[in-house]
Design a protein around this motif. Structure first.
Motif, short mmCIF file in Angstrom:
data_model
loop_
_atom_site.label_atom_id
_atom_site.label_comp_id
_atom_site.label_asym_id
_atom_site.label_seq_id
_atom_site.Cartn_x
_atom_site.Cartn_y
_atom_site.Cartn_z
N GLY A 4 0.80 -1.22 0.00
CA GLY A 4 0.00 0.00 0.00
C GLY A 4 0.83 1.27 0.00
O GLY A 4 0.29 2.35 -0.18
N GLU A 5 2.14 1.19 0.26
CA GLU A 5 3.00 2.37 0.24
C GLU A 5 3.51 2.61 -1.18
O GLU A 5 3.75 1.67 -1.93
N HIS A 6 3.67 3.86 -1.53
CA HIS A 6 4.21 4.21 -2.84
C HIS A 6 5.54 4.92 -2.63
O HIS A 6 5.67 5.75 -1.75
N HIS A 7 6.49 4.57 -3.45
CA HIS A 7 7.80 5.20 -3.37
C HIS A 7 8.12 5.79 -4.73
O HIS A 7 8.24 5.06 -5.72
N HIS A 8 8.22 7.12 -4.81
CA HIS A 8 8.51 7.79 -6.08
C HIS A 8 9.97 8.23 -6.08
O HIS A 8 10.46 8.78 -5.12
N THR A 9 10.62 7.97 -7.19
CA THR A 9 11.99 8.45 -7.36
C THR A 9 12.15 8.94 -8.78
O THR A 9 11.34 8.63 -9.65
N GLY A 10 13.19 9.68 -9.02
CA GLY A 10 13.50 10.13 -10.37
C GLY A 10 12.57 11.21 -10.87
O GLY A 10 11.94 11.91 -10.10
N PRO A 11 12.45 11.32 -12.22
CA PRO A 11 11.70 12.44 -12.80
C PRO A 11 10.19 12.35 -12.57
O PRO A 11 9.47 13.30 -12.80
N HIS A 12 9.67 11.22 -12.10
CA HIS A 12 8.24 11.08 -11.88
C HIS A 12 7.83 11.38 -10.45
O HIS A 12 6.66 11.28 -10.10
N ALA A 13 8.76 11.75 -9.61
CA ALA A 13 8.44 12.07 -8.22
C ALA A 13 7.66 13.39 -8.16
O ALA A 13 7.97 14.33 -8.88
N PRO A 14 6.63 13.47 -7.32
CA PRO A 14 5.87 14.71 -7.22
C PRO A 14 6.73 15.80 -6.58
O PRO A 14 7.60 15.52 -5.76
N PRO A 15 6.51 17.07 -6.98
CA PRO A 15 7.31 18.14 -6.39
C PRO A 15 6.99 18.32 -4.92
O PRO A 15 5.86 18.07 -4.49
N ALA A 16 7.97 18.72 -4.17
CA ALA A 16 7.76 18.99 -2.75
C ALA A 16 6.88 20.23 -2.61
O ALA A 16 7.04 21.20 -3.35
N PRO A 17 5.92 20.20 -1.70
CA PRO A 17 5.06 21.38 -1.53
C PRO A 17 5.85 22.56 -0.99
O PRO A 17 6.78 22.39 -0.19
N GLY A 18 5.51 23.75 -1.46
CA GLY A 18 6.16 24.96 -0.97
C GLY A 18 5.55 25.38 0.35
O GLY A 18 4.59 24.78 0.84
N PRO A 19 6.10 26.41 0.94
CA PRO A 19 5.56 26.88 2.22
C PRO A 19 4.15 27.43 2.03
O PRO A 19 3.83 28.04 1.01
N ALA A 20 3.30 27.20 3.00
CA ALA A 20 1.92 27.68 2.94
C ALA A 20 1.88 29.17 3.29
O ALA A 20 2.34 29.56 4.36
N LEU A 21 1.38 29.98 2.38
CA LEU A 21 1.24 31.42 2.62
C LEU A 21 -0.22 31.79 2.44
O LEU A 21 -0.88 31.34 1.51
N THR A 22 -0.74 32.63 3.32
CA THR A 22 -2.12 33.08 3.24
C THR A 22 -2.16 34.57 3.49
O THR A 22 -1.56 35.06 4.44
N LEU A 23 -2.87 35.30 2.63
CA LEU A 23 -3.12 36.72 2.87
C LEU A 23 -4.53 36.87 3.39
O LEU A 23 -5.46 36.25 2.89
N MET A 24 -4.71 37.70 4.41
CA MET A 24 -6.05 37.96 4.92
C MET A 24 -6.13 39.35 5.51
O MET A 24 -5.11 39.96 5.83
N SER A 25 -7.33 39.84 5.62
CA SER A 25 -7.55 41.15 6.21
C SER A 25 -7.51 41.03 7.72
O SER A 25 -8.07 40.11 8.29
N GLY A 26 -6.84 42.00 8.35
CA GLY A 26 -6.80 42.03 9.81
C GLY A 26 -8.09 42.59 10.37
O GLY A 26 -8.94 43.10 9.65
N GLY A 27 -8.28 42.49 11.65
CA GLY A 27 -9.52 42.91 12.28
C GLY A 27 -9.62 44.38 12.61
O GLY A 27 -10.66 44.85 13.04
N ASP A 28 -8.56 45.15 12.43
CA ASP A 28 -8.55 46.55 12.82
C ASP A 28 -8.98 47.44 11.64
O ASP A 28 -8.16 48.12 11.04
N VAL A 29 -10.26 47.42 11.29
CA VAL A 29 -10.78 48.21 10.17
C VAL A 29 -11.19 49.58 10.70
O VAL A 29 -11.88 49.68 11.71
N ARG A 30 -10.75 50.63 10.01
CA ARG A 30 -11.02 51.99 10.43
C ARG A 30 -11.75 52.76 9.34
O ARG A 30 -11.52 52.54 8.16
N GLU A 31 -12.61 53.67 9.75
CA GLU A 31 -13.28 54.57 8.81
C GLU A 31 -12.45 55.83 8.71
O GLU A 31 -11.87 56.29 9.69
N GLY A 32 -12.38 56.40 7.51
CA GLY A 32 -11.57 57.60 7.33
C GLY A 32 -12.07 58.47 6.19
O GLY A 32 -13.07 58.18 5.53
#
Length: 76
Positions: A4-32
């Motif tokens: 049941g285990e899969h071992h990938h090597t060589g050019p068919h190996a899946p790329p390593a995931p990059g770092p998870a980055l998330t953009l979001m709005s902060g809670g300090d919304v001001r009127e101006g």
């Protein structure tokens, strides 16, 4: 390797995931003051960058309820 285990090597190996980055709005919304339409109709808040290493302020966002109303035609 166990059944049941899969071992990938060589050019068919899946790329390593990059770092998870998330953009979001902060809670300090001001009127101006909106300098374009001369009214207190602008909202401004922080944009936060969430990474595995922590949280950082990436900038700010702003929106004017009068100037950027999606139901009205753009101003010239």
């Amino acid at each position: 390797m166990n059944a049941g285990e899969h071992h990938h090597t060589g050019p068919h190996a899946p790329p390593a995931p990059g770092p998870a980055l998330t953009l979001m709005s902060g809670g300090d919304v001001r009127e101006g003051w909106c300098t374009a339409c001369k009214a207190y109709s602008r909202l401004t808040g922080p944009v936060l960058l969430l990474t595995p290493g922590g949280v950082a302020t990436a900038g700010t966002w702003s929106w004017c309820a009068i100037c950027e109303d999606p139901q009205e035609a753009p101003r010239a």
